[in-house]
Design a protein around this motif. Structure first.
Motif, mmCIF file in Angstrom:
data_model
loop_
_atom_site.group_PDB
_atom_site.id
_atom_site.type_symbol
_atom_site.label_atom_id
_atom_site.label_comp_id
_atom_site.label_asym_id
_atom_site.label_seq_id
_atom_site.Cartn_x
_atom_site.Cartn_y
_atom_site.Cartn_z
ATOM 1 N N GLU A 337 0.816 -1.208 0.000
ATOM 2 C CA GLU A 337 0.000 0.000 0.000
ATOM 3 C C GLU A 337 0.854 1.264 0.000
ATOM 4 O O GLU A 337 0.511 2.262 -0.650
ATOM 5 C CB GLU A 337 -0.938 -0.021 1.205
ATOM 6 C CG GLU A 337 -1.978 -1.144 1.134
ATOM 7 C CD GLU A 337 -2.828 -1.223 2.387
ATOM 8 O OE1 GLU A 337 -2.488 -0.512 3.367
ATOM 9 O OE2 GLU A 337 -3.805 -1.986 2.402
ATOM 10 N N ASN A 338 1.973 1.241 0.699
ATOM 11 C CA ASN A 338 2.877 2.393 0.684
ATOM 12 C C ASN A 338 3.500 2.593 -0.691
ATOM 13 O O ASN A 338 3.685 3.735 -1.138
ATOM 14 C CB ASN A 338 3.973 2.212 1.736
ATOM 15 C CG ASN A 338 3.411 2.233 3.152
ATOM 16 O OD1 ASN A 338 2.336 2.778 3.407
ATOM 17 N ND2 ASN A 338 4.129 1.601 4.073
ATOM 18 N N VAL A 339 3.828 1.501 -1.349
ATOM 19 C CA VAL A 339 4.402 1.609 -2.697
ATOM 20 C C VAL A 339 3.386 2.212 -3.653
ATOM 21 O O VAL A 339 3.723 3.044 -4.509
ATOM 22 C CB VAL A 339 4.872 0.215 -3.171
ATOM 23 C CG1 VAL A 339 5.192 0.240 -4.654
ATOM 24 C CG2 VAL A 339 6.093 -0.229 -2.381
ATOM 25 N N VAL A 340 2.119 1.801 -3.546
ATOM 26 C CA VAL A 340 1.083 2.335 -4.426
ATOM 27 C C VAL A 340 0.929 3.839 -4.238
ATOM 28 O O VAL A 340 0.702 4.586 -5.200
ATOM 29 C CB VAL A 340 -0.251 1.601 -4.175
ATOM 30 C CG1 VAL A 340 -1.388 2.264 -4.931
ATOM 31 C CG2 VAL A 340 -0.136 0.144 -4.577
ATOM 32 N N LEU A 341 1.091 4.306 -3.015
ATOM 33 C CA LEU A 341 0.902 5.726 -2.729
ATOM 34 C C LEU A 341 2.128 6.562 -3.079
ATOM 35 O O LEU A 341 1.991 7.702 -3.540
ATOM 36 C CB LEU A 341 0.553 5.920 -1.248
ATOM 37 C CG LEU A 341 -0.790 5.342 -0.790
ATOM 38 C CD1 LEU A 341 -0.952 5.522 0.719
ATOM 39 C CD2 LEU A 341 -1.943 6.004 -1.526
ATOM 40 N N ASP A 342 3.329 6.013 -2.862
ATOM 41 C CA ASP A 342 4.539 6.826 -2.941
ATOM 42 C C ASP A 342 5.408 6.546 -4.154
ATOM 43 O O ASP A 342 6.068 7.451 -4.664
ATOM 44 C CB ASP A 342 5.384 6.641 -1.670
ATOM 45 C CG ASP A 342 4.606 7.015 -0.409
ATOM 46 O OD1 ASP A 342 3.677 7.837 -0.531
ATOM 47 O OD2 ASP A 342 4.916 6.475 0.660
ATOM 48 N N ALA A 343 5.454 5.297 -4.608
ATOM 49 C CA ALA A 343 6.414 4.939 -5.654
ATOM 50 C C ALA A 343 5.997 5.516 -7.008
ATOM 51 O O ALA A 343 4.809 5.684 -7.294
ATOM 52 C CB ALA A 343 6.554 3.420 -5.751
ATOM 53 N N HIS A 344 6.992 5.790 -7.843
ATOM 54 C CA HIS A 344 6.752 6.339 -9.177
ATOM 55 C C HIS A 344 6.734 5.183 -10.190
ATOM 56 O O HIS A 344 7.523 5.161 -11.144
ATOM 57 C CB HIS A 344 7.832 7.352 -9.540
ATOM 58 C CG HIS A 344 7.879 8.520 -8.610
ATOM 59 N ND1 HIS A 344 6.937 9.540 -8.624
ATOM 60 C CD2 HIS A 344 8.751 8.836 -7.619
ATOM 61 C CE1 HIS A 344 7.230 10.430 -7.689
ATOM 62 N NE2 HIS A 344 8.338 10.027 -7.065
ATOM 63 N N CYS A 345 5.837 4.262 -9.995
ATOM 64 C CA CYS A 345 5.695 3.142 -10.928
ATOM 65 C C CYS A 345 4.533 3.420 -11.873
ATOM 66 O O CYS A 345 3.768 4.373 -11.690
ATOM 67 C CB CYS A 345 5.471 1.823 -10.177
ATOM 68 S SG CYS A 345 4.068 1.830 -9.045
ATOM 69 N N SER A 346 4.411 2.608 -12.881
ATOM 70 C CA SER A 346 3.378 2.821 -13.886
ATOM 71 C C SER A 346 1.994 2.541 -13.309
ATOM 72 O O SER A 346 1.838 1.871 -12.281
ATOM 73 C CB SER A 346 3.633 1.926 -15.104
ATOM 74 O OG SER A 346 3.521 0.562 -14.750
ATOM 75 N N ARG A 347 0.980 3.034 -14.015
ATOM 76 C CA ARG A 347 -0.391 2.842 -13.546
ATOM 77 C C ARG A 347 -0.798 1.374 -13.591
ATOM 78 O O ARG A 347 -1.511 0.893 -12.711
ATOM 79 C CB ARG A 347 -1.335 3.684 -14.410
ATOM 80 C CG ARG A 347 -2.791 3.623 -13.968
ATOM 81 C CD ARG A 347 -3.656 4.479 -14.879
ATOM 82 N NE ARG A 347 -3.638 3.975 -16.240
ATOM 83 C CZ ARG A 347 -4.316 4.532 -17.244
ATOM 84 N NH1 ARG A 347 -5.026 5.623 -17.038
ATOM 85 N NH2 ARG A 347 -4.253 4.017 -18.462
#
Length: 466
Positions: A337-347
């Motif tokens: 959940e933290n990665v979904v909020l903070d990381a600059h990954c693709s949609r």
């Protein structure tokens, strides 16, 4: 005759009738100015006679000859005059065109003779043939152990369905060949490289490792097959942080290792002293650290690898952690959940992570079988009173058997219902005798109603006659 080709079709047709062949007009041998044949010029086109439509000029001849058979496909047009009757200045190009039309070059395809025969020997691909022919004789036709093992691994990659029927012969051959520490180490390396270099072989490689760990009898000074395999995996495991931060090729090899380790955790069985079969706890701890390494470098391919690993092993890992009282899976989900909020990954990758969280919330898609039958009671069955009847007080308040304030009244009504089984709550007789209220009603109509009914009938007849 030749003069007729010096004019456009249909031109001067009205004037030529009044002139002789040798007249001075354009249709004769001279010219209007008395010039000889050498000075003759082409007459200008004359307007057509009334009632006739001037045909279009003839098509220009092609510069090259059409292919054979094309003449039949061309539409029929006005006939072209022969070459000897044309004017001298047009003689050369028309002769070239005429010769090209008269002598087309026809290419005859050579007849191919097939060399196929029904008596030809059976064909096998190169890799398959060498293994198949040598399989019946064991490893006698192979000069080295690595060639025999590599050929069998390639055979399993191409035909994974042959694992059940051929693995026994393979293990028996290895027991007669693998007799030294170096040979066992070479066997481990070959299987590991095949399982991590070919993505579709990770599952089959894990099955093969589990089978060989129980069937190979040799045990070197460094350990048996399973111990050497785990040591080889540990060497790669210790490079996890550098591999997760490496270039694309390095990360790709690391992801193949991670997925193979996940398959190995599910397939590798370890028998305890009392015969109980368990999984390798060291692999369970290793997978947890590999997930940390992937989430610590949240690029797209690392996150996709983590999603694949959790889909593969998430349910088994969570059950094992819960048995030990650990909350590692909750920590992993929070990390996602933290990665979904903070990381600059693709949609798309974020959508995959959210779908994974949703899968875990549904117990990894598992459906538990209903428990064994127990007698329903108000304490263990919330639907215990669902099929019980509902009664109403004099004030219209409904109550059921679940209402503690009306339990005595409810029981009394149930007993009364048992005494009159043919009546429903609203007093309807279910025995077939009919409604008691409707039986007392006279069939005769009221006089006012009867009079109104007669007026209605008369009015209907009058409207029909109109």
């Amino acid at each position: 005759m030749s003069d007729g080709f010096d004019r456009a079709p249909g031109a001067g047709r009205g004037r030529s009738r009044g002139l002789g062949r040798g007249g001075g007009g354009p249709e004769g041998g001279g010219s209007p100015n008395g010039a000889g044949p050498a000075e003759r010029t082409r007459p200008p086109p004359q307007p057509p006679a009334p009632g006739f439509q001037q045909p279009p000029p003839p098509l220009r001849q092609p510069r090259t000859a059409p292919p054979p058979g094309a003449q039949s496909e061309l539409p029929a047009g006005p006939a072209r005059p022969p070459a000897e009757q044309t004017r001298p200045q047009d003689n050369t190009p028309q002769q070239n065109s005429e010769s090209a039309m008269a002598k087309p070059q026809v290419v005859v395809a050579p007849v191919l003779m097939s060399k196929l025969s029904a008596n030809a020997p059976e064909f096998y691909p190169s890799g398959y043939s060498s293994y198949t022919e040598s399989y019946e004789d064991g490893c006698d036709d192979y000069p080295t152990l690595s060639e025999y093992v590599q050929d069998f691994l390639n055979h399993l990659t191409e035909q994974p369905g042959s694992f059940e029927t051929e693995i026994d012969q393979f293990a028996e051959t290895l027991n007669g060949w693998v007799t030294t520490d170096d040979a066992l180490q070479e066997l481990v390396e070959l299987v590991y490289q095949q399982a991590t270099s070919i993505p579709n072989f990770s599952y089959m490689g894990a099955r093969l490792c589990n089978y060989l760990s129980h069937r190979l009898t040799i045990s070197s000074q460094s350990g048996n097959f399973r111990q050497l395999l785990l040591q080889r995996c540990r060497t790669e495991y210790e490079l996890r942080d550098q591999a997760a931060k490496g270039d694309e090729a390095t990360r790709k090899r690391f992801h193949a290792f991670v997925l193979f380790l996940g398959e190995l955790y599910l397939k590798l069985e370890i028998k305890g002293t009392n015969g109980q079969v368990t999984r390798a706890d060291i692999l369970q701890a290793g997978l947890r650290e590999l997930l940390n390494a992937l989430f610590s470098n949240p690029v797209d391919d690392n996150l996709i690898c983590a999603v694949k690993l959790l889909k593969l092993t998430g349910s088994v890992l969570e059950d094992a952690w819960k048995e030990k009282g650990k909350t590692d899976m909750e920590e992993v989900i929070q990390r996602i959940e933290n990665v979904v909020l903070d990381a600059h990954c693709s949609r798309d990758v974020k959508q995959m992570l959210l779908k994974l969280v949703e899968l875990r919330s549904s117990n990894w898609g598992r459906v538990h079988v209903t428990s064994t039958y127990r007698e329903a009671t108000p304490e263990n069955d919330p639907n215990y009173f669902m099929n019980e009847p509902t009664f109403y007080t004099s004030d219209g308040v409904p109550f059921t058997a679940a209402d503690p304030d009306y339990q005595e009244k409810y029981q009394e009504l149930l007993e009364r219902e048992d005494l009159f089984p043919d009546y429903e709550e609203n007093g309807t007789d279910l025995s077939g005798a009919g409604d008691p209220y409707l039986d007392d009603i006279d069939d005769e109509m009221d006089p006012e109603i009867e009079e109104a009914y007669e007026k209605f009938c008369l009015e209907s007849e009058r409207k029909q006659k109109q």
